[in-house]
Design a protein around this motif. Structure first.
Motif, PDB file in Angstrom:
ATOM      1  N   ASP A 104      -9.132  -1.064  -3.388  1.00 37.50           N
ATOM      2  CA  ASP A 104     -10.379  -1.181  -2.617  1.00 37.50           C
ATOM      3  C   ASP A 104     -10.122  -0.843  -1.149  1.00 37.50           C
ATOM      4  OD1 ASP A 104     -11.826  -2.003  -4.855  1.00 37.50           O
ATOM      5  OD2 ASP A 104     -11.794  -4.140  -4.299  1.00 37.50           O
ATOM      6  N   ARG A 105      -9.061  -1.435  -0.583  1.00 39.72           N
ATOM      7  CA  ARG A 105      -8.749  -1.187   0.833  1.00 39.72           C
ATOM      8  C   ARG A 105      -8.316   0.263   1.071  1.00 39.72           C
ATOM      9  NH1 ARG A 105      -6.994  -6.376  -0.012  1.00 39.72           N
ATOM     10  NH2 ARG A 105      -4.815  -5.828  -0.305  1.00 39.72           N
TER      11      ARG A 105
ATOM     12  N   ARG B 295      -7.748  -5.001  -5.567  1.00 38.91           N
ATOM     13  CA  ARG B 295      -8.083  -5.294  -4.164  1.00 38.91           C
ATOM     14  C   ARG B 295      -7.369  -4.315  -3.230  1.00 38.91           C
ATOM     15  NH1 ARG B 295      -7.947 -10.878  -6.141  1.00 38.91           N
ATOM     16  NH2 ARG B 295      -5.725 -10.933  -5.667  1.00 38.91           N
TER      17      ARG B 295
ATOM     18  N   GLN C 216       0.836  -1.204   0.000  1.00 37.01           N
ATOM     19  CA  GLN C 216       0.000   0.000   0.000  1.00 37.01           C
ATOM     20  C   GLN C 216       0.871   1.254   0.000  1.00 37.01           C
ATOM     21  OE1 GLN C 216      -2.243  -0.944   3.510  1.00 37.01           O
ATOM     22  NE2 GLN C 216      -4.025  -1.618   2.327  1.00 37.01           N
TER      23      GLN C 216
ATOM     24  N   GLU D  45     -11.439   2.346   0.954  1.00 41.73           N
ATOM     25  CA  GLU D  45     -12.209   2.181   2.197  1.00 41.73           C
ATOM     26  C   GLU D  45     -11.591   2.974   3.344  1.00 41.73           C
ATOM     27  OE1 GLU D  45     -12.342  -2.022   2.884  1.00 41.73           O
ATOM     28  OE2 GLU D  45     -13.536  -2.392   1.086  1.00 41.73           O
TER      29      GLU D  45
END
Length: 146
Positions: free
Chosen positions: A67-68, A64, A33, A71
């Motif tokens: 996505d995190r 994915r 990340q 969020e």
């Protein structure tokens, strides 16, 4: 030769990754990340596929991860104006402070990792690694030498 250069480089890279992961996890961010956030901080608005390629990961893996990050309120997807099938990734204002904290963490980590290694030694290693990358890119690594 009893030492394998590629093995040593790989083991060192793995040790660096693991140690950085331990430190970054305290901020609630994985190394993957952090790499995505760092790349977007230099090139905000990249298409998802471009970012996946830049990070050398599969697009589904990046999806994915985004996505995190989305969020967590650090990244937002916006439709690409030229290609409605594609998404462009943008950092949110909430990402700024965490990126600054991660940069400070990375700087401190690097200082710890390079403790006792002179500037000249660091430059020599960087030059050697750059030559190795050039040789590999040129296909020299696959040539047989007589």
């Amino acid at each position: 030769m009893d030492s394998n250069f590629a093995f040593d480089v790989s083991e060192t890279a793995q040790a660096l990754r693991r140690a950085f992961d331990r430190r970054a996890s305290a901020l609630g961010v994985t190394r993957a990340q952090w790499r995505a956030l760092a790349r977007l901080s230099r090139q905000d608005g990249m298409r998802q596929v471009e970012l996946a390629e830049a990070l050398d990961i599969e697009p589904i893996t990046l999806c994915r991860m985004v996505d995190r990050l989305e969020e967590a309120g650090l990244v937002e997807r916006r439709a690409d104006e030229k290609d409605r099938r594609a998404w462009r990734l943008h950092l949110t204002t909430a990402a700024g402070p965490i990126i600054e904290r991660l940069k400070a963490l990375a700087d401190a980590f690097l200082a710890d990792a390079l403790e006792g290694v002179s500037e000249a030694e660091q430059a020599a290693v960087r030059n050697i690694l750059a030559r190795v990358r050039t040789n590999v890119a040129a296909g020299a690594a696959g040539k047989r030498r007589a």
